[in-house]
Design a protein around this motif. Structure first.
Motif, PDB file in Angstrom:
ATOM      1  N   VAL A 193       0.835  -1.203   0.000  1.00 24.41           N
ATOM      2  CA  VAL A 193       0.000   0.000   0.000  1.00 24.41           C
ATOM      3  C   VAL A 193       0.869   1.252   0.000  1.00 24.41           C
ATOM      4  CG1 VAL A 193      -1.653   1.334   1.378  1.00 24.41           C
ATOM      5  CG2 VAL A 193      -1.969  -1.145   1.098  1.00 24.41           C
ATOM      6  N   TYR A 194       1.899   1.258   0.817  1.00 24.94           N
ATOM      7  CA  TYR A 194       2.800   2.420   0.905  1.00 24.94           C
ATOM      8  C   TYR A 194       3.533   2.633  -0.415  1.00 24.94           C
ATOM      9  CZ  TYR A 194       6.506   5.504   2.615  1.00 24.94           C
ATOM     10  OH  TYR A 194       7.357   6.555   2.787  1.00 24.94           O
TER      11      TYR A 194
ATOM     12  N   GLY B 282       4.008   6.107  -5.447  1.00 23.78           N
ATOM     13  CA  GLY B 282       4.248   6.141  -6.883  1.00 23.78           C
ATOM     14  C   GLY B 282       5.411   5.277  -7.340  1.00 23.78           C
ATOM     15  N   LEU B 283       5.814   4.320  -6.514  1.00 23.16           N
ATOM     16  CA  LEU B 283       6.921   3.440  -6.870  1.00 23.16           C
ATOM     17  C   LEU B 283       6.439   2.297  -7.762  1.00 23.16           C
ATOM     18  CD1 LEU B 283       8.590   3.177  -3.349  1.00 23.16           C
ATOM     19  CD2 LEU B 283       9.335   4.606  -5.262  1.00 23.16           C
ATOM     20  N   ASN B 284       7.371   1.692  -8.475  1.00 25.84           N
ATOM     21  CA  ASN B 284       7.082   0.496  -9.250  1.00 25.84           C
ATOM     22  C   ASN B 284       7.129  -0.694  -8.293  1.00 25.84           C
ATOM     23  OD1 ASN B 284       7.743  -2.001 -10.711  1.00 25.84           O
ATOM     24  ND2 ASN B 284       7.770  -0.698 -12.523  1.00 25.84           N
TER      25      ASN B 284
ATOM     26  N   GLN C  22      -3.658 -13.472   0.424  1.00 25.96           N
ATOM     27  CA  GLN C  22      -3.115 -12.243  -0.145  1.00 25.96           C
ATOM     28  C   GLN C  22      -4.200 -11.208  -0.424  1.00 25.96           C
ATOM     29  OE1 GLN C  22      -3.295 -15.167  -1.668  1.00 25.96           O
ATOM     30  NE2 GLN C  22      -3.688 -14.997  -3.858  1.00 25.96           N
ATOM     31  N   ALA C  23      -5.477 -11.629  -0.364  1.00 29.04           N
ATOM     32  CA  ALA C  23      -6.585 -10.693  -0.565  1.00 29.04           C
ATOM     33  C   ALA C  23      -6.716  -9.710   0.591  1.00 29.04           C
ATOM     34  CB  ALA C  23      -7.896 -11.458  -0.756  1.00 29.04           C
ATOM     35  N   LEU C  24      -5.858  -9.796   1.574  1.00 33.02           N
ATOM     36  CA  LEU C  24      -5.852  -8.809   2.665  1.00 33.02           C
ATOM     37  C   LEU C  24      -5.699  -7.397   2.117  1.00 33.02           C
ATOM     38  CD1 LEU C  24      -5.890  -8.369   5.759  1.00 33.02           C
ATOM     39  CD2 LEU C  24      -3.398  -8.561   5.723  1.00 33.02           C
ATOM     40  N   ILE C  25      -5.112  -7.258   0.933  1.00 33.26           N
ATOM     41  CA  ILE C  25      -4.952  -5.935   0.327  1.00 33.26           C
ATOM     42  C   ILE C  25      -6.297  -5.228   0.200  1.00 33.26           C
ATOM     43  CG2 ILE C  25      -5.172  -6.739  -2.073  1.00 33.26           C
ATOM     44  CD1 ILE C  25      -2.553  -4.183  -0.911  1.00 33.26           C
TER      45      ILE C  25
END
Length: 289
Positions: free
Chosen positions: A190-191, A196-198, A279-282
């Protein structure tokens, strides 16, 4: 031990049974939904109509099911494994289940002259397919040595942890470590995205430093692809965390990180995501599937 009965052919069980088939074992299978066993039947597995039919003729039974209630029914039911497996034979429960239930089954198995091991695993769908699971075993050393050739077909890190129930307690330790780690991995993604990082470049950097973990290397790439296919179901992870919290309560220890993770995953389950991968915790952080 050439004739193996395998119960439970889900995401991981199917791959485990297939590895045993390909190693030359005769594998008899039973699962509630026969359609899930289609590939195994095509590979040469033999279908059994019920547990009694399966347990009566095999050298060892391996179970890989969903919940402690399933395990209890399989082993302690009127026509269950302990009632029908012949004396001197071996049963291995590889489900993540209750340590107390594992001890209860072991005690009753002893009365029937049956060896029982609790042997939950870690490594997800990838480890099951590759035969590289970590296997955490509880039970008698003699039974462990008898089962070791089978374990070596399923995993690469196989350790006897102690008496009955020790395998399940060790799996709880594993799940506690994963629970907080998944929060860290997800918040790192998330961070990175907010900055704006790849994400792939970030992963290439941090996967080899102090932040490295199995979840970071294996699950973060799935998140980047919006791939929430279950290597391990959220609903089963919630079950595991609740077992661990129950055991922690009995030992009078407080695990706030685990409590937070359980609450977050339960929120996702309430939103209809219980059959997605961990991984769906996102999606807890408002990403849309």
């Amino acid at each position: 031990m050439k004739r193996i009965g395998f119960v439970g052919t889900g995401v991981m069980g199917a791959s485990m049974a297939l590895n045993l088939l390909r190693a030359g074992y005769e594998v008899l299978i039973y699962t509630r939904t026969k359609a899930k066993a289609r590939k195994l039947l095509q590979e040469g597995a033999v279908w059994q109509e019920d547990i009694k039919q399966l347990a009566e003729t095999v050298d060892v039974v391996i179970t890989m099911v969903g919940y402690p209630s399933d395990v209890e029914e399989l082993y302690l039911g009127e026509y269950g494994i302990l009632a029908t497996l012949k004396p001197g034979k071996l049963a291995i429960d590889m489900t993540t289940s209750s340590p107390m239930l594992a001890k209860k089954i072991a005690n009753e198995a002893k009365e029937a002259d049956i060896d029982v091991l609790d042997a939950p695993v870690s490594g997800g769908d990838v480890g099951a397919k590759n035969g590289s699971l970590t296997i955490m075993v509880g039970g008698d050393e003699a039974a462990f040595n008898k089962a070791k050739p089978l374990f070596e077909r399923l995993g690469q890190n196989v350790i006897l942890q102690g008496a009955a129930g020790s395998g399940q307690h060790t799996k709880m330790v594993n799940q506690i470590a994963i629970a907080s780690n998944m929060i860290g991995v997800t918040e790192a993604i998330v961070y990175a995205e907010a900055a704006g990082l790849n994400p792939e470049r970030v992963l290439a950097s941090i996967s080899f430093g102090a932040a490295q973990s199995w979840s970071l290397s294996n699950l973060a790439p799935r998140v980047f692809k919006n791939d929430f296919t279950p290597g391990f179901f959220i609903k089963h992870f919630i079950k595991d965390m609740r077992i661990a919290l129950d055991e922690a309560n009995k030992m009078a220890i407080d695990l706030p990180g685990l409590k937070l993770a359980e609450k977050m995953y339960q929120t996702l389950a309430d939103q209809g995501l219980s059959e997605k991968g961990t991984q769906a915790l996102i999606n807890y952080y408002s990403r849309q599937i």
